[in-house]
Design a protein around this motif. Structure first.
Motif, PDB file in Angstrom:
ATOM      1  N   SER A  72      60.789  25.014  43.437  1.00 47.59           N
ATOM      2  CA  SER A  72      60.182  25.662  44.606  1.00 47.59           C
ATOM      3  C   SER A  72      61.091  25.554  45.819  1.00 47.59           C
ATOM      4  O   SER A  72      61.270  26.525  46.564  1.00 47.59           O
ATOM      5  CB  SER A  72      58.820  25.045  44.932  1.00 47.59           C
ATOM      6  OG  SER A  72      57.914  25.292  43.902  1.00 47.59           O
ATOM      7  N   ASN A  73      61.679  24.380  46.015  1.00 46.91           N
ATOM      8  CA  ASN A  73      62.608  24.183  47.136  1.00 46.91           C
ATOM      9  C   ASN A  73      63.850  25.064  46.980  1.00 46.91           C
ATOM     10  O   ASN A  73      64.334  25.645  47.952  1.00 46.91           O
ATOM     11  CB  ASN A  73      63.003  22.719  47.269  1.00 46.91           C
ATOM     12  CG  ASN A  73      61.836  21.845  47.672  1.00 46.91           C
ATOM     13  OD1 ASN A  73      60.859  22.309  48.264  1.00 46.91           O
ATOM     14  ND2 ASN A  73      61.915  20.564  47.354  1.00 46.91           N
ATOM     15  N   GLU A  76      63.130  28.645  47.856  1.00 42.66           N
ATOM     16  CA  GLU A  76      63.094  28.844  49.315  1.00 42.66           C
ATOM     17  C   GLU A  76      64.480  29.202  49.837  1.00 42.66           C
ATOM     18  O   GLU A  76      64.598  29.978  50.787  1.00 42.66           O
ATOM     19  CB  GLU A  76      62.577  27.592  50.028  1.00 42.66           C
ATOM     20  CG  GLU A  76      61.074  27.417  49.938  1.00 42.66           C
ATOM     21  CD  GLU A  76      60.306  28.528  50.640  1.00 42.66           C
ATOM     22  OE1 GLU A  76      60.670  28.901  51.766  1.00 42.66           O
ATOM     23  OE2 GLU A  76      59.336  29.020  50.041  1.00 42.66           O
ATOM     24  N   LYS A  79      65.348  32.896  49.946  1.00 39.17           N
ATOM     25  CA  LYS A  79      64.784  33.696  51.036  1.00 39.17           C
ATOM     26  C   LYS A  79      65.765  33.807  52.195  1.00 39.17           C
ATOM     27  O   LYS A  79      65.642  34.693  53.025  1.00 39.17           O
ATOM     28  CB  LYS A  79      63.465  33.091  51.515  1.00 39.17           C
ATOM     29  CG  LYS A  79      62.370  33.190  50.478  1.00 39.17           C
ATOM     30  CD  LYS A  79      61.086  32.567  50.974  1.00 39.17           C
ATOM     31  CE  LYS A  79      60.023  32.611  49.899  1.00 39.17           C
ATOM     32  NZ  LYS A  79      58.799  31.952  50.333  1.00 39.17           N
TER      33      LYS A  79
END
Length: 146
Positions: A72-73, A76, A79
């Motif tokens: 998940s990190n 990020e 993005k």
């Protein structure tokens, strides 16, 4: 602008405005219609590694929980479309649920791998890292971002 990333040609294919290139890109569009989106690939990945799938196997569940957070990190960082000088590395260690399995899972039924992905660099470099992850999980490395 539609972008595709494939490790086979390791370059972006994008639609352009010129009429000569539009004809060429029509064949690219037809050829690349079957390339799954990043979101589609992530859903397939989640169906193989999500910690909730391993309730009966505490070691696999705990390992996948930690790596799921690291993933998940890392996502990020995707993005951030601009170049990142960060040297942050994310260790991903996953136990993979078999693609076809019925009954109670045992540790011996699971595939296991570990890899490190880098959160820095260009958008392209981060996409390459994600492609490597998909490949390790038996999902193929090709995907389109948008």
């Amino acid at each position: 602008c539609n972008l595709w990333w494939t490790p086979r040609n390791a370059r972006y294919l994008s639609q352009s405005a010129s009429s000569a290139e539009k004809e060429k890109e029509t064949s690219h569009d037809e050829e690349n219609q079957n390339i799954p989106s990043m979101e589609s690939k992530l859903r397939k990945l989640y169906m193989r590694v999500h910690p909730d799938l391993f309730n009966s196997l505490p070691v696999a569940k705990k390992t996948n929980e930690k790596s799921f957070q690291n993933l998940s990190n890392f996502l990020e960082t995707l993005k951030q479309s601009e170049f990142s000088a960060s040297n942050e590395k994310f260790v991903l260690e996953f136990y993979l649920r078999p693609k076809e399995h019925s009954g109670q899972l045992k540790m011996g039924d699971l595939e296991h791998f570990q890899m490190t992905v880098r959160g820095g660099g260009s958008e392209f470099e981060k996409q390459m890292e994600l492609g490597k992850l998909f490949e390790k999980c038996g999902l193929g490395a090709d995907f389109k971002m948008k």
